[in-house]
Design an enzyme around this catalytic site. Structure first.
Site, PDB file in Angstrom:
ATOM      1  N   TYR A  21       3.920  65.253 -11.784  1.00 34.07           N
ATOM      2  CA  TYR A  21       4.033  66.577 -11.163  1.00 34.07           C
ATOM      3  C   TYR A  21       2.945  66.799 -10.113  1.00 34.07           C
ATOM      4  CZ  TYR A  21       4.111  71.747 -11.047  1.00 34.07           C
ATOM      5  OH  TYR A  21       4.151  73.067 -10.662  1.00 34.07           O
ATOM      6  N   TYR A  60       8.626  82.634  -4.697  1.00 31.99           N
ATOM      7  CA  TYR A  60       8.004  83.239  -5.887  1.00 31.99           C
ATOM      8  C   TYR A  60       8.677  84.590  -6.174  1.00 31.99           C
ATOM      9  CZ  TYR A  60       4.590  79.619  -4.806  1.00 31.99           C
ATOM     10  OH  TYR A  60       3.988  78.438  -4.529  1.00 31.99           O
ATOM     11  N   SER A 120       4.361  73.468  -4.013  1.00 36.20           N
ATOM     12  CA  SER A 120       5.655  73.862  -4.576  1.00 36.20           C
ATOM     13  C   SER A 120       6.839  73.504  -3.686  1.00 36.20           C
ATOM     14  CB  SER A 120       5.672  75.361  -4.861  1.00 36.20           C
ATOM     15  OG  SER A 120       4.759  75.673  -5.884  1.00 36.20           O
ATOM     16  N   VAL A 167       1.558  76.802  -2.286  1.00 31.47           N
ATOM     17  CA  VAL A 167       0.271  77.485  -2.357  1.00 31.47           C
ATOM     18  C   VAL A 167      -0.698  77.013  -1.259  1.00 31.47           C
ATOM     19  CG1 VAL A 167      -0.897  75.912  -3.933  1.00 31.47           C
ATOM     20  CG2 VAL A 167      -1.400  78.345  -4.044  1.00 31.47           C
ATOM     21  N   LYS A 191       9.021  70.902  -5.018  1.00 28.32           N
ATOM     22  CA  LYS A 191       9.956  71.207  -6.108  1.00 28.32           C
ATOM     23  C   LYS A 191      11.406  71.194  -5.638  1.00 28.32           C
ATOM     24  CE  LYS A 191       6.431  73.988  -8.388  1.00 28.32           C
ATOM     25  NZ  LYS A 191       5.959  75.349  -8.730  1.00 28.32           N
TER      26      LYS A 191
END
Lengths: 314, 314, 314, 314
Positions: free
Chosen positions: A198, A250, A70, A268, A73
């Site tokens: 992705y 998160y 992540s 993660v 991102k």
């Protein structure tokens, strides 16, 4: 404390901070939904800090290689802003934290107009990936990789194939999210192609120092302080840092903002990208995760450092 | 730009900013759930800035008196922290934005352990009010009022009785929230007593300048920069400013953080308390609200100012 | 099998069915949210069947007295229909099962127009209670009690005061529901008055045979088959039996319809009212509840009987 | 009224009932998410009744051909029960109505263990399709088609290719559902293969009379009353009819049970399969749908008939 004094103190004490936080790994669990992630060392903790002069401090398991997950991102979001502009991007993703799990679909069903609440939850990041310019999946993925190489200054960055393939094949929940978005009119491209891109950017392999360098560019408002080159428009960095405060960790982002107070994004694989504005880029890795999905020891060591050096933005 | 130059420019241009944003009021609606609120002038907009030397700039409808409503939650939260300490407070309220409406009950039912996600949604603010020290409702309400007077430096602050009574009598949804919290074990005291205190602090009447002065104390980390007196422990101000970024503007907080980038808290009467850390306390009033419940012109003028003077924390 | 043969077989075997199901009580738990309910014998199971000739079969712990709890909702719903008519009642409650817990508030917040989905969930039953005719709480409660006495043929039915008081005082969640309904415009009367009536009818004390007699009137379409007197219009019985199939056993109603196939309504005290149309009224009590809130042994014995005697409506 | 008298009266009046309900079509809208469905005549209404002697009454637009859509779920559910048995089927789908939209994913995310609540919502029907025996999609689809032909007695039943293809290609929401189920461990097979079968059985083209004949077999407990052949075990018909009461008409099933009181299943093409137990199979078509997705005129005519002939099971 002057910045020089702080740097000296950091140099002398960073190892002790890492040692002090390492035992926290026992309270976490390594992600295991794909075999590659499960192989990560449970008790590892590493940190790398880079300052504007390009000096780097490292402590703990800094040699550990991990996939960005992540953390990537942050940069697909920036690249989408650079490719499409603010208006186009915010037509497809919102600006708000959700309070729900990162892969939740509740608000897509319950809240009009059914666009992802922000670019950092999975739904939002998938929507962002679909906006990256490029003729096809290969070109999009290549453009993202080139951007990551440029920001990190590491031309050797590459996709870890086993992780990419493994995630792509087992990504039922992300496929579910993507088809929901497709149904809501958020995605223009084909779902498989988007997820292909992705999972490739999620699987780019890095070390703490790569992450610290990427963070450094954000800490300096989009300019690489070593080369002096502007890599990202300042406004896009500002937007991104704001999201890193409100949504980067998160649904523990609020607690992290209170306890650490720095813009951050976790993954993660146990990585955390964070920064002290105008001073340092920081990369952390600690694969054992807490229940919210963040590196348990990584959050701990950042909390200790932030408190001691008074780094909170607030 | 030096702070002095900025102050001079503000002095010369603040009226123009207010004039430029005033027409935005046409896009909003004044809250009308009780008659007293509905009486507020639809097209009003006022702003007051105070700096650390105690100088004040005012523009627009600064004489307008309004009730603090949710702005008071900033100070009940601080007072609860001072009365009970961090651990006790965070045993009853969380640290996360919700993504839901300010009076939503969804997460109380769906997310264990059923405590409010943060102290600024209604459920959280009610829980906070129940933690204020005091033998009874009168003493609790009086202690809150004294605290507000002290922070604002205005010993004349008082509860506007018509508003308090009217809210108390029609507050079915807040009663519903409170009884849900009671059932979840979040409230120790009697619901009616808690709501009595809650509606009294919501109904404290202020002007923009009162709010600016309160904000100034937060901008200076808890010290009144004029008297030099510490009114609030620095750590509690830090926590509060963090919540003001992540949760202060209802579920438009994320957008406000991106577009303005300052800690803020809004109220349904159209007031906004915000601040530029180390520089200004700011009070705004504009009763016409956007769909998220924030002063439509108030948000607009702050966005213009923040962009021009580069005030964003990020 | 003719009805006579069935009755004979029931007479000979009912005790064995009860014995066979009694051990199921070990898998359940007695409700304990108020002390009075917690006192109920954990391993009790009793059943009473009454036929149209007024003959009664009893087996097991039939002498056990228990409060009607949610079983009373069947008759307040009927009385509201008789007092107000179908249109008025269905303006305030819907006709659909919810799939949620009996005290859930999710759909009140999420689904327009925010009226309870049906009259048997708590929110719906509170709305129904508010529609009972009567000048004040006492008269409403008295009218309900008179109606229950009339349908049961037991003029000695009375409210068990300890249960009523205990429930009234600890009913935070029901108060929360009621104030939410009040806010949504579903309740016209004062919340405390409505809950006063509500907890009184929930606390009416009965035996299995009282319940069997009440059920018998429903089994005969609203006519007391012994006296021949019509007590309830047939259409209202039809509506009620339909709700008993779709919503009578909390959110295990669908499973009960498949496994037993009879209209039924359960209560938290372990009672079940059910019926074989045109033949029997049935009352069951077994205080140990399964996770869905229904008498675990009561459901079991009804399942065994329905399967053997082929009682399912379907 | 004897059944013969009823049949005579039906014969004389059915056309009038259809005429009387036809104007209701003006209150509905034809499904338009794929072009093929949008072509259906907006103001059509047809009904076909078949009795145990094989006599058929028809009125209105009975020649209209339409695809079964969700009506097919009744028979895939039965076939799955026949292929796998009750235990295997109910390990993957529940027995409860949801109160949510037919394509909702809320309960899959919110309610453990994340299996569909019942076999008639889309998630449940997809899970059921995955349980049909067969080596591959072709064999599964062929087995379903053969079963539909057998129950309808129409060996000419076939998949309407344009509808199947069109649905398969635009089925983003169903794909999203299926991948969510896959992630929850509900589906063993490949999502694309399951959806391929799913859309084929939804696209089987029928007339009212085909549907009436299928319903007749259910009305006679699984035996074709004309040939005397048992086609479905009685218990499976009983389970199915129960679901048709509790979940057959989307989330208007509760209202339909009160207003009509017959087991039924509707489809988005405007078809309704319903039955009077032991007497008639009934097929209805009326493409204009109400907001809940059921044929607006179809529900109306069934309500009129049920009330006049007292058909409600309750």
């Amino acid at each position: 404390m002057t910045n020089d004094n702080e740097w000296n103190e950091l140099q002398n004490t960073l190892h002790r901070y890492v040692e002090g936080s390492k035992k926290e790994t026992a309270r976490g669990r390594v992600a295991s939904y794909i075999p590659e992630l499960a192989k990560a060392p449970h008790d590892a903790l590493g940190i790398s800090l880079m300052n504007g002069d390009g000096q780097t401090l490292m402590a703990g398991d800094c040699e550990l290689r991990f996939t960005m997950q992540s953390i990537s991102k942050v940069f697909t979001f920036i690249l989408a802003l650079m490719d499409r502009g603010e208006d186009a991007v915010f037509a497809k993703v919102g600006k708000e934290p959700t309070g729900d799990d990162f892969n939740s679909m509740l608000k897509l069903e319950l809240v009009e107009p059914g666009i992802p609440f922000n670019p950092f939850i999975n739904a939002g990041a998938i929507a962002i990936t679909s906006m990256i310019a490029g003729r096809d999946a290969d070109e999009k993925a290549e453009r993202i990789l080139q951007f990551l190489r440029r920001v990190s200054g590491n031309s050797g960055l590459a996709v870890k194939d086993e992780v990419y393939r493994s995630e792509y094949e087992t990504a039922h929940r992300n496929r579910s999210l993507a088809y929901f978005l497709k149904d809501n009119g958020v995605l223009e491209d084909d779902v498989d192609r988007i997820l292909d891109v992705y999972f490739r950017h999620c699987a780019v392999e890095v070390t703490c120092s790569d992450v610290a360098k990427m963070a450094l560019v954000l800490a300096y408002g989009g300019v690489d302080p070593i080369s002096g080159e502007r890599l990202i428009p300042r406004r896009f960095v500002q937007i991104t840092k704001t999201f890193m405060i409100t949504c980067g960790m998160y649904n523990a982002s609020g607690a992290f903002a209170i306890e650490v107070g720095l813009p951050a994004k976790s993954g993660v694989s146990g990585g955390i990208l964070t920064l002290v504005p105008g001073r340092y880029g920081i990369g952390v890795v600690g694969p054992a995760l807490n229940r919210k999905g963040n590196s348990v020891a990584g959050v701990h060591v950042l909390q200790q450092l932030s408190e001691h050096f008074d780094w909170s933005l607030f």
